[in-house]
Design a protein around this motif. Sequence first.
Motif, PDB file in Angstrom:
ATOM      1  N   CYS A  78       2.053 -13.523  -0.294  1.00  0.00           N
ATOM      2  CA  CYS A  78       3.252 -12.749   0.099  1.00  0.00           C
ATOM      3  C   CYS A  78       2.862 -11.273   0.105  1.00  0.00           C
ATOM      4  O   CYS A  78       2.273 -10.801   1.055  1.00  0.00           O
ATOM      5  CB  CYS A  78       4.428 -13.037  -0.823  1.00  0.00           C
ATOM      6  N   ALA A  79       3.229 -10.526  -0.967  1.00  0.00           N
ATOM      7  CA  ALA A  79       2.624  -9.227  -1.265  1.00  0.00           C
ATOM      8  C   ALA A  79       2.732  -8.163  -0.177  1.00  0.00           C
ATOM      9  O   ALA A  79       1.960  -7.211  -0.179  1.00  0.00           O
ATOM     10  CB  ALA A  79       1.153  -9.419  -1.638  1.00  0.00           C
ATOM     11  N   GLU A  80       3.648  -8.341   0.786  1.00  0.00           N
ATOM     12  CA  GLU A  80       3.730  -7.358   1.884  1.00  0.00           C
ATOM     13  C   GLU A  80       2.363  -7.215   2.550  1.00  0.00           C
ATOM     14  O   GLU A  80       1.979  -6.144   3.024  1.00  0.00           O
ATOM     15  CB  GLU A  80       4.258  -5.996   1.408  1.00  0.00           C
ATOM     16  N   TRP A  81       1.633  -8.297   2.555  1.00  0.00           N
ATOM     17  CA  TRP A  81       0.282  -8.323   3.117  1.00  0.00           C
ATOM     18  C   TRP A  81       0.332  -9.137   4.398  1.00  0.00           C
ATOM     19  O   TRP A  81       1.080 -10.121   4.483  1.00  0.00           O
ATOM     20  CB  TRP A  81      -0.665  -8.983   2.095  1.00  0.00           C
ATOM     21  N   ASP A 112       3.230   2.744  -2.058  1.00  0.00           N
ATOM     22  CA  ASP A 112       3.381   3.505  -3.303  1.00  0.00           C
ATOM     23  C   ASP A 112       4.225   2.772  -4.344  1.00  0.00           C
ATOM     24  O   ASP A 112       3.901   2.748  -5.527  1.00  0.00           O
ATOM     25  CB  ASP A 112       4.014   4.861  -2.975  1.00  0.00           C
ATOM     26  N   TYR A 113       5.329   2.215  -3.897  1.00  0.00           N
ATOM     27  CA  TYR A 113       6.172   1.322  -4.705  1.00  0.00           C
ATOM     28  C   TYR A 113       6.910   2.025  -5.848  1.00  0.00           C
ATOM     29  O   TYR A 113       7.481   1.403  -6.707  1.00  0.00           O
ATOM     30  CB  TYR A 113       5.299   0.182  -5.273  1.00  0.00           C
ATOM     31  N   ASP A 114       6.856   3.371  -5.891  1.00  0.00           N
ATOM     32  CA  ASP A 114       7.390   4.129  -7.046  1.00  0.00           C
ATOM     33  C   ASP A 114       6.761   3.629  -8.349  1.00  0.00           C
ATOM     34  O   ASP A 114       7.402   3.582  -9.407  1.00  0.00           O
ATOM     35  CB  ASP A 114       8.925   4.062  -7.116  1.00  0.00           C
ATOM     36  N   ASN A 139       2.699 -19.139  -4.865  1.00  0.00           N
ATOM     37  CA  ASN A 139       3.469 -17.941  -5.186  1.00  0.00           C
ATOM     38  C   ASN A 139       4.909 -18.127  -4.758  1.00  0.00           C
ATOM     39  O   ASN A 139       5.176 -18.290  -3.564  1.00  0.00           O
ATOM     40  CB  ASN A 139       2.876 -16.728  -4.450  1.00  0.00           C
ATOM     41  N   GLU A 140       5.791 -18.133  -5.723  1.00  0.00           N
ATOM     42  CA  GLU A 140       7.228 -18.213  -5.460  1.00  0.00           C
ATOM     43  C   GLU A 140       7.607 -19.338  -4.506  1.00  0.00           C
ATOM     44  O   GLU A 140       8.530 -19.181  -3.698  1.00  0.00           O
ATOM     45  CB  GLU A 140       7.745 -16.887  -4.898  1.00  0.00           C
ATOM     46  N   TYR A 141       6.892 -20.449  -4.581  1.00  0.00           N
ATOM     47  CA  TYR A 141       7.228 -21.559  -3.682  1.00  0.00           C
ATOM     48  C   TYR A 141       8.637 -22.083  -3.971  1.00  0.00           C
ATOM     49  O   TYR A 141       9.343 -22.524  -3.066  1.00  0.00           O
ATOM     50  CB  TYR A 141       6.176 -22.662  -3.821  1.00  0.00           C
ATOM     51  N   THR A 147      -4.058  -9.113 -10.254  1.00  0.00           N
ATOM     52  CA  THR A 147      -4.207  -8.942  -8.805  1.00  0.00           C
ATOM     53  C   THR A 147      -4.104 -10.280  -8.100  1.00  0.00           C
ATOM     54  O   THR A 147      -4.453 -11.319  -8.653  1.00  0.00           O
ATOM     55  CB  THR A 147      -5.539  -8.278  -8.417  1.00  0.00           C
ATOM     56  N   TYR A 148      -3.600 -10.215  -6.881  1.00  0.00           N
ATOM     57  CA  TYR A 148      -3.723 -11.351  -5.978  1.00  0.00           C
ATOM     58  C   TYR A 148      -5.151 -11.385  -5.457  1.00  0.00           C
ATOM     59  O   TYR A 148      -5.900 -10.398  -5.549  1.00  0.00           O
ATOM     60  CB  TYR A 148      -2.814 -11.174  -4.750  1.00  0.00           C
ATOM     61  N   VAL A 149      -5.499 -12.519  -4.830  1.00  0.00           N
ATOM     62  CA  VAL A 149      -6.740 -12.611  -4.069  1.00  0.00           C
ATOM     63  C   VAL A 149      -6.310 -12.752  -2.608  1.00  0.00           C
ATOM     64  O   VAL A 149      -5.413 -13.534  -2.308  1.00  0.00           O
ATOM     65  CB  VAL A 149      -7.571 -13.836  -4.522  1.00  0.00           C
TER      66      VAL A 149
HETATM   67  C1  GAL Z   1       7.832 -11.162  -4.401  1.00  0.00           C
HETATM   68  C2  GAL Z   1       6.447 -11.631  -4.035  1.00  0.00           C
HETATM   69  C3  GAL Z   1       5.457 -10.478  -4.054  1.00  0.00           C
HETATM   70  C4  GAL Z   1       6.023  -9.306  -3.302  1.00  0.00           C
HETATM   71  C5  GAL Z   1       7.350  -8.928  -3.888  1.00  0.00           C
HETATM   72  C6  GAL Z   1       8.034  -7.783  -3.205  1.00  0.00           C
HETATM   73  O1  GAL Z   1       8.789 -12.054  -3.969  1.00  0.00           O
HETATM   74  O2  GAL Z   1       6.010 -12.628  -4.907  1.00  0.00           O
HETATM   75  O3  GAL Z   1       4.243 -10.905  -3.498  1.00  0.00           O
HETATM   76  O4  GAL Z   1       6.152  -9.661  -1.980  1.00  0.00           O
HETATM   77  O5  GAL Z   1       8.228  -9.994  -3.772  1.00  0.00           O
HETATM   78  O6  GAL Z   1       7.266  -6.660  -3.307  1.00  0.00           O
END
Ligand code: GAL
Length: 836
Positions: free
Chosen positions: A119-122, A312-314, A181-183, A74-76
Amino acid sequence: MRATQIILVLFWFLCVYAPACFCTNVTYDHRALVIDGKRRVLVSGSIHYPRSTPEMWPDLIQKSKDGGLDVIETYVFWNLHEPVRGQYNFEGRGDLVQFVKAVAAAGLYVHLRIGPYACAEWNYGGFPLWLHFIPGIQFRTNNEPFKAEMKRFTAKIVDMMKQENLYATQGGPIILSQIENEYGNVEVHYGSGAKPYVNWAASMATSLDTGVPWVMCQQADAPDPIINTCNGFYCDQFTPNSNAKPKMWTENWTGWFLSFGGAVPYRPVEDLAFSVARFYQRGGTFQNYYMYHGGTNFGRTTGGPFISTSYDYDAPIDEYGIIRQPKWGHLKDLHKAIKLCEEALIATDPTITSLGPNIEAAVYKTESVCAAFLANTATSDSKVTFNGNSYNLPAWSVSILPDCKNVVLNTAKINSASMISSFTAESLKEKVDSLDGSSSGWSWISEPIGISKDDSFSKSGLLEQINTTADRSDYLWYSLSLDVEDNSGAQTVLHIESLGHALHAFINGKLAGSKTGNAKVNVDIPITLVAGKNTIDLLSLTVGLQNYGEFYDTRGAGITGPVILKGLKNGTNLDLSSQQWTYQVGLKGEDLGPSSGSSGQWNSQSSLPTNQPLTWYKTNFAAPSGSNPVAIDFTGMGKGEAWVNGQSIGRYWPTYVSPNSGCTDSCNYRGPYTSSKCLKNCGKPSQTLYHVPRSWLQPDSNTLVLFEESGGDPTKISFATKQIESVCSHVSDSHPPPVDMWKSDTESGREAGPVLSLECPYPNQVISSIKFASFGTPHGTCGNFNHGQCRSNKALSIVQKACIGSSSCSIGLNTNTFGDPCQGVKKSLAVEAACT
Ligand code: GAL
């Protein structure tokens, strides 16, 4: 030494060294994470704790364990935990400690991705908005104010975990942590500040002394000892930046996220399983599903703009916590197959050879063990010879041979059950308690159009929205009143330029037009002005703040202009941009608290207003009976936010429809997957159903409050409960035997044939009826099976006997049992059953 001294020394020894007995030592080498001295092949899955409820966590974690996961990732979420600087929240869905402990209780490990950029669509990528207002701050670069805050929060989380003894070194479940994250994806844009920032982040993290390794994902230049890891739909080609680091995959996207206005993405499990097997085939030893359970973006937590409330993300476990078949089951089989190879995988590097165009063998072999993976990366089937034996390799698939000889699983052959689930509609109205004599069961409050709050203020010129609202609300009013001479007959247009994300324009108290868009939005709204005083009230709104991209934190929103009145009667245009505008952050109702249902101003006597913009609605309802997951179907409403018993279930937007084209019902899994390759639900609302966690509901009396922006009819709202109608399986007589029954023929001979298994989705259920059973040449899919020309007439009774009354059953595909209805023909067994 006196006796008491001896006792004291003993006591001291016990205190200092005894806990060490429970500790787990985590390191790594070039092959794998090394746990207590042993290299491990690990399968991980993401579950983000605030995207479900604490009541759901144990079940989600158990289903993950049953699916063959070793690790939960999990992310925080910083902005959840520190909404105001220095004021922390770790309650409810934010109870990180409880979540980590729940994973530990199930006997799984944790990968804690602290970030704190997620990131995380948050919303805002996880950063709190107040961070943006710290003087001199620049995010994610070598900037002292930013680094100070990032360090403070990271250290806070690490300390919290340490205090609860949650690191593996303390006997806890956390074996891994992530910083940033993905910097690497955006690093180039940050110029000379980037590299020092990466190095600083790495050493800051290391200095926190967690005792377990740190990773940076998508960070090719991650400094030692940080492990750089891969994210993507495929990571088999990835190599870490040092031979001393293992090959790890932190995000294997199991589907993709949904946006309001988009079609629903899905990823066929054959392709997902292929990507996983390819990764372990080519030396990987740690792989994480992003997401294993996606869940729900409750409240205003979605990123964006326009990320839907459903996340949901499938994923293998659906938004509601129900396993998604055959995805969950096929991956479970895959994990078992990979684990059968674990000893060989950790013993050595693979030897990779080509067996022909697009055919690759990887062999892990020592004196005592041998495992092989055979891959066909072409889009057509193939037959190959390996070690003197011949193998059929379906297109775009990997066969796993735990003894270098017998195939235990092929990623394109699904041996696991499928399932039909459906939503049953239940009317909300029948549940409605008569509310203060209201015949519709609804009461309402109109939100004033334009300025109504005491804290409004005036400024000349147009203000950027996020800097003005600090994201305290989605809403910002821009209001102006203006004297116009007789304008009759003129074709006047209000031209607005905005940065998004949506706006509603009211002229003299009436909705004149709306527009949705991002970054550069132009709209021309035909309007009628009266002679004398006119009011222009523009409601601008955000729909989730940007969460990805370089400098995403500085992307603006709102009406930044110009705003121009075009085509006035005298033939002129009037630029209103630098006029004195009056601003109001948020809605009156947000301050008064109707979202909790508490405001005293609810109307219920006169007839219910429908299709009225800016209206708050409230009703009472009884929860749908039973324990099936509950959603609210917002069909009939426009756009807004909804609260159940004061808890926001998120933004709803059932009027935002996906494009008409680009969808496919049966997506060909063969060939590289992209996020737009497999879409469904074209031309329909992106999201009509909104999850209401069961634990938020009381049996008899619940309050639902909505704020409707554009206009809708709340009497059209209904419930939907989700149930599993059927479990199915279809297995052919050429299938390998189930992974569970796999035995190397070098050990004990191999007589097991294919087996069909069925399992009820819930522990307390049994198979109550067999809706279909056919042995021979049946065809079709779950819910739609049909007999073929060849069929055994014993099939139904055999399956009934084996399954009814049991929570699961297995039937061997054996002509001794079923007879042979058509000799020499390839046969299969198809079954559809109901569980109650
Ligand atoms: C990645 C990112 C995740 C999420 C994902 C797309 O690039 O690290 O946090 O955003 O894309 O769901």
